[in-house]
Design a protein around this motif. Structure first.
Motif, PDB file in Angstrom:
ATOM      1  N   UNK A 151      37.023  38.223  46.372  1.00  0.00           N
ATOM      2  CA  UNK A 151      36.623  38.950  45.175  1.00  0.00           C
ATOM      3  C   UNK A 151      37.703  38.928  44.095  1.00  0.00           C
ATOM      4  N   UNK A 152      38.936  39.274  44.451  1.00  0.00           N
ATOM      5  CA  UNK A 152      39.996  39.326  43.445  1.00  0.00           C
ATOM      6  C   UNK A 152      40.271  37.938  42.881  1.00  0.00           C
ATOM      7  N   UNK A 153      40.236  36.921  43.736  1.00  0.00           N
ATOM      8  CA  UNK A 153      40.464  35.556  43.259  1.00  0.00           C
ATOM      9  C   UNK A 153      39.377  35.144  42.274  1.00  0.00           C
ATOM     10  N   UNK A 154      38.149  35.581  42.526  1.00  0.00           N
ATOM     11  CA  UNK A 154      37.044  35.231  41.638  1.00  0.00           C
ATOM     12  C   UNK A 154      37.221  35.890  40.276  1.00  0.00           C
ATOM     13  N   UNK A 155      37.662  37.162  40.275  1.00  0.00           N
ATOM     14  CA  UNK A 155      37.896  37.856  39.006  1.00  0.00           C
ATOM     15  C   UNK A 155      39.028  37.187  38.234  1.00  0.00           C
ATOM     16  N   UNK A 156      40.126  36.875  38.915  1.00  0.00           N
ATOM     17  CA  UNK A 156      41.260  36.232  38.245  1.00  0.00           C
ATOM     18  C   UNK A 156      40.879  34.850  37.725  1.00  0.00           C
ATOM     19  N   UNK A 157      40.074  34.129  38.490  1.00  0.00           N
ATOM     20  CA  UNK A 157      39.620  32.823  38.043  1.00  0.00           C
ATOM     21  C   UNK A 157      38.817  32.946  36.755  1.00  0.00           C
ATOM     22  N   UNK A 158      37.963  33.989  36.682  1.00  0.00           N
ATOM     23  CA  UNK A 158      37.193  34.205  35.468  1.00  0.00           C
ATOM     24  C   UNK A 158      38.070  34.516  34.271  1.00  0.00           C
ATOM     25  N   UNK A 159      39.119  35.300  34.494  1.00  0.00           N
ATOM     26  CA  UNK A 159      40.042  35.634  33.407  1.00  0.00           C
ATOM     27  C   UNK A 159      40.726  34.378  32.881  1.00  0.00           C
ATOM     28  N   UNK A 160      41.208  33.534  33.807  1.00  0.00           N
ATOM     29  CA  UNK A 160      41.911  32.320  33.408  1.00  0.00           C
ATOM     30  C   UNK A 160      40.985  31.334  32.698  1.00  0.00           C
ATOM     31  N   UNK A 161      39.699  31.347  33.088  1.00  0.00           N
ATOM     32  CA  UNK A 161      38.737  30.423  32.487  1.00  0.00           C
ATOM     33  C   UNK A 161      38.072  30.997  31.238  1.00  0.00           C
ATOM     34  N   UNK A 162      38.433  32.236  30.881  1.00  0.00           N
ATOM     35  CA  UNK A 162      37.808  32.854  29.712  1.00  0.00           C
ATOM     36  C   UNK A 162      36.382  33.307  29.959  1.00  0.00           C
ATOM     37  N   UNK A 163      35.989  33.496  31.224  1.00  0.00           N
ATOM     38  CA  UNK A 163      34.644  33.953  31.576  1.00  0.00           C
ATOM     39  C   UNK A 163      34.696  35.459  31.838  1.00  0.00           C
ATOM     40  N   UNK A 164      34.060  36.246  30.990  1.00  0.00           N
ATOM     41  CA  UNK A 164      34.141  37.707  31.089  1.00  0.00           C
ATOM     42  C   UNK A 164      33.004  38.310  31.907  1.00  0.00           C
ATOM     43  N   UNK A 165      32.239  37.491  32.627  1.00  0.00           N
ATOM     44  CA  UNK A 165      31.068  37.994  33.350  1.00  0.00           C
ATOM     45  C   UNK A 165      31.425  39.131  34.300  1.00  0.00           C
ATOM     46  N   UNK A 166      32.523  38.991  35.046  1.00  0.00           N
ATOM     47  CA  UNK A 166      32.885  39.990  36.050  1.00  0.00           C
ATOM     48  C   UNK A 166      33.815  41.067  35.509  1.00  0.00           C
ATOM     49  N   UNK A 167      34.230  40.959  34.265  1.00  0.00           N
ATOM     50  CA  UNK A 167      35.098  41.978  33.672  1.00  0.00           C
ATOM     51  C   UNK A 167      34.272  43.198  33.287  1.00  0.00           C
ATOM     52  N   UNK A 168      34.887  44.378  33.364  1.00  0.00           N
ATOM     53  CA  UNK A 168      34.188  45.623  33.028  1.00  0.00           C
ATOM     54  C   UNK A 168      34.323  45.864  31.533  1.00  0.00           C
ATOM     55  N   UNK A 169      33.196  45.886  30.848  1.00  0.00           N
ATOM     56  CA  UNK A 169      33.189  46.128  29.410  1.00  0.00           C
ATOM     57  C   UNK A 169      33.376  47.610  29.135  1.00  0.00           C
ATOM     58  N   UNK A 170      33.876  47.939  27.959  1.00  0.00           N
ATOM     59  CA  UNK A 170      34.192  49.329  27.637  1.00  0.00           C
ATOM     60  C   UNK A 170      33.017  50.272  27.799  1.00  0.00           C
ATOM     61  N   UNK A 171      31.819  49.881  27.315  1.00  0.00           N
ATOM     62  CA  UNK A 171      30.668  50.784  27.413  1.00  0.00           C
ATOM     63  C   UNK A 171      30.235  50.969  28.861  1.00  0.00           C
ATOM     64  N   UNK A 172      30.417  49.934  29.698  1.00  0.00           N
ATOM     65  CA  UNK A 172      30.081  50.064  31.123  1.00  0.00           C
ATOM     66  C   UNK A 172      31.019  51.056  31.796  1.00  0.00           C
TER      67      UNK A 172
END
Length: 213
Positions: A151-172
């Protein structure tokens, strides 16, 4: 995806807006896990017993949409539990009218998704092989192996690739705090009792048991 997540959270509330009876909390006492003796949580280093910090929490929520009306979502998370279960369990509604020709044991169908390593299983009723209308419970499972991305590797991979799908948005994040705020307030006001359970157990006596691993 993030818009859909925020929309689902906006529709989520404590079941019946009742945090007093639809939430539980507890704290572990001394016990044993895998042969290791654990002290009570209040005796752990750095713990202030006066703060009444819980180590186990459970609450039931609802999503107020036409699709999910009447479906309870019960979340439980805690420390020093045995067995250690990390899963999503989907319990399907039973068949309203089971034909009279069927017999045998019938149980609710349950689909489980387990985490680390990834395992998926389906508990269903099937015929027992000797009579087409006699039912028995069965389990179908699939082990996806440990090669999947953690899970953590997937989130970090998204950050490095500029993919915000798994990031928590402010309104969420704001909606998550809004959802649990009534529970936090009720617990802070001591309106929900703080139960206890031995370390190495599946929770306090009287609570529904954890799903079998």
């Amino acid at each position: 995806m993030r818009d859909a997540t925020a929309a689902a959270l906006r529709a989520t509330h404590v079941w019946d807006d009742d945090p007093l009876t639809l939430s539980r909390r507890a704290r572990y006492t001394a016990g044993e896990i895998d042969g290791k003796r654990l002290p009570a949580y209040v005796d752990e280093d750095g713990v202030d017993p006066a703060r009444n910090t819980e180590t186990l929490a459970e609450a039931t929520f609802e999503v107020r949409t036409d699709r999910w009306q009447g479906v309870p979502f019960t979340l439980r998370s805690g420390k020093a539990l045995e067995p250690a279960v990390r899963e999503i369990a989907l319990t399907f509604r039973p068949v309203r009218h089971l034909p009279e020709q069927f017999s045998g044991q019938t149980t609710p169908d349950v689909l489980r998704f387990r985490f680390g390593p990834d395992v998926m299983s389906l508990h269903i009723d099937v015929h027992n092989g000797t009579h087409p209308f006699e039912l028995k419970p069965a389990e179908l499972s699939a082990d996806l192996g440990s090669g999947s991305v953690h899970a953590y590797a997937e989130v970090l991979s998204g950050i490095l690739d500029g993919d915000a799908t798994l990031a928590v948005r402010g309104d969420a994040a704001e909606q998550c705090w809004r959802i649990v705020a009534p529970i936090i307030d009720a617990w802070a006001d001591e309106k929900v009792p703080l139960d206890d359970y031995p370390a190495g157990s599946d929770g306090p006596a009287g609570w529904p048991p954890l799903p079998a691993p």
